[in-house]
Design an enzyme around this catalytic site. Structure first.
Site, PDB file in Angstrom:
ATOM      1  N   SER A   1      -7.132 -12.463   4.102  1.00 57.82           N
ATOM      2  CA  SER A   1      -6.608 -11.128   3.862  1.00 57.82           C
ATOM      3  C   SER A   1      -7.701 -10.113   4.136  1.00 57.82           C
ATOM      4  CB  SER A   1      -6.139 -11.046   2.401  1.00 57.82           C
ATOM      5  OG  SER A   1      -5.926  -9.726   2.019  1.00 57.82           O
TER       6      SER A   1
ATOM      7  N   HIS B   1      -6.705 -13.485  -7.220  1.00 56.77           N
ATOM      8  CA  HIS B   1      -7.492 -12.539  -6.439  1.00 56.77           C
ATOM      9  C   HIS B   1      -8.930 -12.565  -6.931  1.00 56.77           C
ATOM     10  CE1 HIS B   1      -8.995  -8.836  -4.691  1.00 56.77           C
ATOM     11  NE2 HIS B   1      -8.002  -8.912  -3.852  1.00 56.77           N
TER      12      HIS B   1
ATOM     13  N   LYS C   1       0.857  -1.178   0.000  1.00 56.44           N
ATOM     14  CA  LYS C   1       0.000   0.000   0.000  1.00 56.44           C
ATOM     15  C   LYS C   1       0.900   1.237   0.000  1.00 56.44           C
ATOM     16  CE  LYS C   1      -3.646  -2.661   0.957  1.00 56.44           C
ATOM     17  NZ  LYS C   1      -4.704  -2.929   0.012  1.00 56.44           N
TER      18      LYS C   1
ATOM     19  N   LYS D   1      -2.079   1.422  -2.605  1.00 54.13           N
ATOM     20  CA  LYS D   1      -2.192   0.521  -3.752  1.00 54.13           C
ATOM     21  C   LYS D   1      -1.913   1.231  -5.063  1.00 54.13           C
ATOM     22  CE  LYS D   1      -6.583  -0.677  -2.824  1.00 54.13           C
ATOM     23  NZ  LYS D   1      -7.919  -1.219  -3.082  1.00 54.13           N
TER      24      LYS D   1
ATOM     25  N   LYS E   1       2.580  -8.608  -2.305  1.00 54.70           N
ATOM     26  CA  LYS E   1       1.531  -8.740  -3.317  1.00 54.70           C
ATOM     27  C   LYS E   1       1.243  -7.416  -3.999  1.00 54.70           C
ATOM     28  CE  LYS E   1      -3.455  -9.697  -3.477  1.00 54.70           C
ATOM     29  NZ  LYS E   1      -3.850  -8.336  -3.825  1.00 54.70           N
TER      30      LYS E   1
END
Length: 465
Positions: free
Chosen positions: A369, A284, A165, A167, A191
């Protein structure tokens, strides 16, 4: 027999309570809310008809084929307890209605047209039974849980991740720097956020290069294998594969895809490429809540999870359970089992409508998550067990001393929980105590504990479903 034109009730053809399901049938459980005045048998039969061979009127060409062989059948209807005018309608589809190895075709048939049907007020697909004869036509997950552990050389504990982040808005170099700090501190993975693709402030190739550098530096420093989910999702399939090829050329272990926005066709193509080239694939589920949020309309996530296991992926996001109700815990664990296990018994209390036998199709690691931090670690370890990925975005980057100490705090908390569990302690009851003890030896963890003050872990027994 002459052809008889006209409209006749669906239930005359498609409602067959005496039907005995075949092992090769694809079975579906729909939650049907008929319009006022429409009997449930007619509604259930309408669903079976419109999602298989039927249309609104008798057609001349029906005589050229065998409806008995190809029609979907509504073979059972049961009212939903506690809801008025809602029914679970069970529909059996003959295997011949579906193209082999195509999740796209399966969904186009089963949920394609019928959800806009006027005779229904609402419709939800709760579960699907995929017969082995059909699942065997798919490659399925690229590697499976054991192969992934062997590739990463990490055993006996959940894996740790972190979404970088903010993001959107970081330059590639600063992004790579954040990745490096997290991996150096003790995480296994970082990620890309799902909406990081290739925007003006950070083009994909630059990001891939800086993230690869971060991976190699942190591996050299820690002696552990590291990864970053490089998001290969793109506007076209060709561009997506191009990004995956570049990731492979950089020698990184894993790429990522948004499987619902990208689509099942693209996802299956990427899964095939990744298996052929030894890349892990992180999935995702962006957009899932558009489909699965409403209780009475849409599709339950367990169906989307089964579809992903057919289409292919090594990790998939599956909610967190923590801090939510017991019922949600059971339901979430139901589809987590559907992702990981080989054989899952029918269990209505967990929302599993059919016994599912995956006949040794590899499993998928569930990813927890969203809004979790060190105080949740004992509960997460207890709920998800070793075969999972725990992802702390803000729970890593929000650490008062920075990313690397945030990563250290999470790793220390995880190792403490795993050790306590292996010693036979009860994580649900003693969770806070375990974290407190560990924080005495880790200033990073102590600082994290201070920022995100204690969260209670009592799980009250709630009514399920």
């Amino acid at each position: 027999v002459g052809f008889k034109a006209g409209v006749k009730d669906y239930k005359l053809t498609y409602y067959t309570p005496e039907y005995v399901t075949k092992d090769t049938d694809i079975l579906a459980a729909f939650r049907v809310t008929p319009q006022p005045g429409v009997p449930p048998e007619e509604a259930g039969a309408a669903v079976a008809a419109e999602s298989s061979t039927g249309t609104w009127t008798t057609v001349w060409t029906d005589g050229l084929t065998s409806l008995d062989r190809y029609k979907g059948r509504c073979y059972n209807i049961e009212p939903v307890a506690g809801e008025e005018n809602q029914y679970i309608c069970y529909v059996a589809y003959p295997l011949d209605l579906f193209e082999e190895g195509s999740v796209t075709n399966m969904f186009t048939s089963i949920v394609g047209n019928v959800f806009g049907f006027k005779a229904l007020r609402a419709l939800r697909l709760e579960d699907l039974r995929i017969p082995p004869e059909y699942s065997k036509t798919f490659q399925g997950p690229l590697h499976g849980i054991q192969v992934e552990r062997d590739k990463l050389n990490k055993y006996g504990r959940p894996l740790l991740g972190c979404t970088i982040k903010p993001k959107l808005g970081l330059s590639a170099k600063n992004y790579g720097r954040a990745v490096y700090e997290c991996l150096r501190g003790g995480l296994d993975f970082t990620k890309d956020d799902e909406n990081v693709n290739s925007q003006p402030f950070m083009r994909w190739r630059d990001r891939f290069l800086f993230c690869a550098e971060a991976i190699y530096k942190s591996q050299a420093e820690t002696g552990e294998i590291k990864g970053h989910y490089l998001n290969a999702t793109a506007g076209t399939c060709e561009e997506m594969i191009k990004r995956a090829v570049f990731a492979r050329e950089l020698g990184v272990p894993i790429v990522m895809h948004d499987y619902l926005t990208g689509g099942f066709t693209a996802n299956t193509s990427l899964a095939h490429y990744c298996r052929d080239n030894g890349l892990l694939l992180h999935i995702h589920r962006a957009m899932h809540a558009v489909i699965d949020r409403q209780k009475n309309h849409g599709m339950h996530f367990r169906v989307l999870a089964k579809a992903l296991r057919l289409s292919g992926g090594d990790h998939i996001h599956a909610g967190t359970v923590v801090g939510k109700l017991e019922g949600e815990r059971d339901i979430t664990l139901g589809f987590v089992d559907l992702l990981r296990d080989d054989f899952i018994e029918k269990d209505r209390s967990r929302g599993i409508y059919f016994t599912q036998d995956w006949v040794s199709l590899p499993g998928v690691l569930p990813v927890a998550s969203g809004g979790i931090h060190v105080w949740h670690m004992p509960a997460l370890t207890e709920i998800f067990g070793d075969d999972s990925v725990l992802q702390f975005g803000g729970g890593t980057l929000g650490h008062p001393w920075g990313n690397a100490p945030g990563a250290v705090a999470n790793r220390v908390a995880l190792e403490a929980c795993v050790q306590a569990r292996n010693e036979g302690r009860d994580l649900a009851r003693e969770g806070n105590e375990i974290i407190r003890e560990a924080s005495k030896w880790s200033p990073e963890l102590a600082a994290a504990c201070e920022v995100w003050k204690e969260i209670k872990f009592e799980f009250p027994a709630m009514d399920t479903l």
